[in-house]
Scaffold this active site. Structure first.
Site, mmCIF file in Angstrom:
data_model
loop_
_atom_site.group_PDB
_atom_site.id
_atom_site.type_symbol
_atom_site.label_atom_id
_atom_site.label_comp_id
_atom_site.label_asym_id
_atom_site.label_seq_id
_atom_site.Cartn_x
_atom_site.Cartn_y
_atom_site.Cartn_z
ATOM 1 N N ALA A 112 0.827 -1.210 0.000
ATOM 2 C CA ALA A 112 0.000 0.000 0.000
ATOM 3 C C ALA A 112 0.861 1.259 0.000
ATOM 4 O O ALA A 112 0.386 2.337 -0.294
ATOM 5 C CB ALA A 112 -0.920 0.003 1.206
ATOM 6 N N LYS A 113 2.118 1.132 0.374
ATOM 7 C CA LYS A 113 3.068 2.252 0.389
ATOM 8 C C LYS A 113 2.450 3.482 1.029
ATOM 9 O O LYS A 113 2.416 4.564 0.453
ATOM 10 C CB LYS A 113 3.590 2.522 -1.027
ATOM 11 C CG LYS A 113 4.340 1.293 -1.591
ATOM 12 C CD LYS A 113 5.082 1.580 -2.860
ATOM 13 C CE LYS A 113 5.936 0.395 -3.304
ATOM 14 N NZ LYS A 113 5.169 -0.797 -3.720
ATOM 15 N N ARG A 114 1.980 3.303 2.249
ATOM 16 C CA ARG A 114 1.383 4.398 2.984
ATOM 17 C C ARG A 114 2.429 5.140 3.802
ATOM 18 O O ARG A 114 3.545 4.646 4.005
ATOM 19 C CB ARG A 114 0.280 3.867 3.931
ATOM 20 C CG ARG A 114 -0.908 3.256 3.202
ATOM 21 C CD ARG A 114 -1.600 4.259 2.289
ATOM 22 N NE ARG A 114 -2.932 3.813 1.908
ATOM 23 C CZ ARG A 114 -3.242 3.176 0.781
ATOM 24 N NH1 ARG A 114 -2.310 2.898 -0.114
ATOM 25 N NH2 ARG A 114 -4.489 2.826 0.528
#
Lengths: 276, 276
Positions: free
Chosen positions: A96-98
């Site tokens: 998700a590369k949050r």
């Protein structure tokens, strides 16, 4: 069960350090699945049922579900629930590369670990560990932090020299030395940068590495494996997405995915054992 | 209509550089709204109807909708559609802090600009401009790139010296000098770091700044405004979320939100005109 224990159990049982990326783009699904009310889920289910005994983990990429709106998010959840219900020891990494400030990260954290119920997530380092605390506090999960990404232009900031060493190395060292108190930090390092994997492994001798970029992106598998290994010959997973899940676009897609997964799993193991 | 034209039209009409953050946490909504089938949307609708003539933009924070799963995503979409349908010149900034490789960014891009139909998005710089190309190619949208974030621990990487200057300044300069070909780049700089706003404004004289961190986070509004102004006295929006939307938790929440929005809009204008 902790992510790391699931990973160990499944990778031993399946003799595998292969992670299959469920980048299940609606527009690339076999056409006959599109009549299904939940085509992304139906596709994932077939891929999972055909490969569950060959993988160390699955990694759904949130982008390919979000783009389908609320119906995609539902199918992402159905996928995560299906794995948990039927293959309970296979860990799921949400790609998700949050990365936001703490208050927002708390909500992203609950999206990943409560709503979806996954075991690990990918995160951006830019806001620092104070902001990522909602994720880092879970000793039973895994936080894979972006270190050296697989894209062609990764070096624009990641190679900037800070003192004498490039930023991605500072990130690796910071995370290894001071973020990993709960032993739940890992690093994302692209197989497209083999030399950098070697350096990162030295700086972070005991961190788990998540290595995308083989398959469609063309990374060097042999070097990636040999450089990524920790002292025990493990400590990493190699992710492939499109080259496996879209090996065929026809009725035989799951069978072909299994063939590609088997081949890649065995190649990884071959190189782990020093194969040339 | 382009983001920048919407922003100019609305900020002139409303005499406002205030952006209201729709961080509409389900658990903080007035209780009487919870019977509604779409409580986050009902809340947003009331806030928007009470403040549409006081704002320059709205900024829903994706985290607070994602945590509610597919039903939250739907309400995020309903909110964006409502603004577009009823207040068509008010720009919407999706605060999503995304950043992945190109193939995935293309899907995040379509989530934001097609599915939700927003006008701007917040993004991470770590993967470089090559990865962000799917966003940067839209001359009609705005890409607000994280530069100096508002959180207490922002400096961990953002203050690292690269050559002689801190990373956040390199980010500001790179984006100003070479990412902004389509005149659609902006920077996120927290009001909690007023001195840094001043430096960023010098490095990026013509970029739009999105400034969170006043209100609940306690940033210095006067300095933030006076340092953020470009030559024309504009070039920025000040975002406040919780301090406005949750000013009251009762039947009067929209009325109280309007009062807080009015107060903050006027304070911003007071400081823009050199007020002490």
């Amino acid at each position: 069960m902790k992510y790391i224990d699931k990973l160990e159990k499944t990778s031993k049982k399946n003799n595998s350090l292969l992670c299959i990326g469920l980048d299940s783009d609606y527009h690339k699904l076999p056409r006959f699945l599109l009549d299904n009310r939940y085509p992304q889920f139906a596709f994932n289910k077939a891929i999972i049922d055909a490969t569950y005994d060959l993988v160390a983990a699955y990694k759904p990429n949130s982008a390919f579900y979000e783009v389908q709106g609320e119906h995609g998010i539902l199918q992402l959840k159905m996928t995560c629930e299906y794995i948990r219900a039927k293959y309970r020891f296979i860990p799921v990494i949400l790609d998700a590369k949050r990365g936001d400030i703490g208050e927002s990260n708390d909500r992203y954290d609950r999206f990943a670990f409560e709503y979806l119920g996954v075991d690990a997530i990918t995160l951006h380092p830019y806001l620092g560990s104070e902001a990522l605390e909602p994720f880092l506090k879970h000793a039973d999960k895994m936080c894979y932090i972006l270190c050296r990404t697989s894209n062609a232009g990764a070096g624009e900031f990641q190679d900037l020299k800070t003192g004498n060493i490039p930023l991605y190395q500072v990130v690796a060292k910071h995370i290894s030395d001071s973020w990993n108190k709960n032993k739940n930090c890992g690093l994302v390092v692209g197989a497209t940068y083999a030399r950098e994997i070697k350096i990162v492994r030295k700086l972070a001798p005991s961190l788990q590495l998540l290595i995308p970029g083989v398959g469609a992106q063309g990374g060097d598998l042999k070097k990636a494996v040999q450089y990524a290994m920790d002292k025990s010959g493990e400590g990493f997973v190699i992710n492939a997405s499109r080259s496996i899940i879209f090996a065929s676009n026809d009725e035989d897609f799951a069978k072909r995915a299994r063939e590609e997964a088997l081949k890649l799993r065995d190649q990884i193991n071959y190189f782990r054992k020093g194969g040339k």
